[in-house]
Design a protein around this motif. Sequence first.
Motif, mmCIF file in Angstrom:
data_model
loop_
_atom_site.group_PDB
_atom_site.id
_atom_site.type_symbol
_atom_site.label_atom_id
_atom_site.label_comp_id
_atom_site.label_asym_id
_atom_site.label_seq_id
_atom_site.Cartn_x
_atom_site.Cartn_y
_atom_site.Cartn_z
ATOM 1 N N ALA A 114 -20.420 -67.504 -24.454
ATOM 2 C CA ALA A 114 -20.068 -66.134 -24.842
ATOM 3 C C ALA A 114 -19.556 -66.068 -26.270
ATOM 4 C CB ALA A 114 -19.032 -65.560 -23.879
ATOM 5 N N SER A 115 -18.779 -67.059 -26.684
ATOM 6 C CA SER A 115 -18.249 -67.019 -28.058
ATOM 7 C C SER A 115 -19.385 -67.045 -29.068
ATOM 8 C CB SER A 115 -17.270 -68.164 -28.305
ATOM 9 O OG SER A 115 -17.911 -69.415 -28.305
ATOM 10 N N LEU A 118 -21.310 -63.482 -28.698
ATOM 11 C CA LEU A 118 -20.552 -62.341 -29.220
ATOM 12 C C LEU A 118 -20.377 -62.402 -30.732
ATOM 13 C CD1 LEU A 118 -17.892 -62.080 -26.383
ATOM 14 C CD2 LEU A 118 -19.865 -60.567 -26.764
ATOM 15 N N LYS A 126 -27.717 -60.412 -30.156
ATOM 16 C CA LYS A 126 -26.485 -60.490 -29.364
ATOM 17 C C LYS A 126 -26.770 -60.100 -27.919
ATOM 18 C CE LYS A 126 -22.471 -59.007 -30.943
ATOM 19 N NZ LYS A 126 -21.351 -58.145 -31.363
ATOM 20 N N ILE A 130 -26.396 -62.500 -24.622
ATOM 21 C CA ILE A 130 -25.534 -62.120 -23.486
ATOM 22 C C ILE A 130 -26.361 -62.044 -22.209
ATOM 23 C CG2 ILE A 130 -24.112 -60.279 -22.504
ATOM 24 C CD1 ILE A 130 -23.174 -59.700 -25.409
ATOM 25 N N LEU A 148 -18.720 -59.631 -19.823
ATOM 26 C CA LEU A 148 -19.952 -59.752 -20.609
ATOM 27 C C LEU A 148 -20.913 -58.601 -20.316
ATOM 28 C CD1 LEU A 148 -20.591 -63.584 -20.523
ATOM 29 C CD2 LEU A 148 -19.891 -62.183 -22.469
ATOM 30 N N HIS A 151 -20.482 -55.639 -22.459
ATOM 31 C CA HIS A 151 -20.956 -55.729 -23.846
ATOM 32 C C HIS A 151 -22.412 -55.295 -23.991
ATOM 33 C CE1 HIS A 151 -17.535 -57.567 -25.892
ATOM 34 N NE2 HIS A 151 -17.303 -58.190 -24.743
#
Length: 177
Positions: A114-115, A118, A126, A130, A148, A151
């Motif tokens: 995720a880091s 994102l 992106k 995700i 997540l 997002h």
Amino acid sequence: MDDEKEVTTGGKTVKYLKVELQDGKQGWVQSDFIVVNGKPATVLQDAVIYSRPDLLTKTGKSFSRMDIVGVKTEQNGFIEVAGKRKDGKWIESGWIKPSNITTAEIDVAVAKYASKALALADPTKKAAAINEILENSDLQSSVFIDELKSHISPAEEDVEETLENTFEGTASDTTGE
């Protein structure tokens, strides 16, 4: 066989430790970037950092949700951790409350993926990164999956659904149904 070495460059000495990964691969890592005999963990919610295992030593810094840390030790209802904060530039050590972290392998893995996802600037890339996490059935029980999902914008979900419906319609047209 040596498990550590020091390299001096331009008057600065850096210590390296030999590490072995689970698959047997070996290599060298700068000692500042690992927690020897530690356990990997990730932060569940913003966690105040204390300089000692004592509520009176609040530092004004905190680890953020999904920051990855190494757990060093426990003492007086605190755990000592080391890791890079989202808002920090360097690896930092400090004490936080145990309720602020998870050591579940699945959560550490999702936080790592995720880091990277994102941090992507391109919205399309992106969303794709995700979605790759969200579509991996091995990761579905992570505590971070719902976050997540938030997002992914509704517009992106609508486009994805429209594309799926279009392909389904095309498939049924070609099969004669």
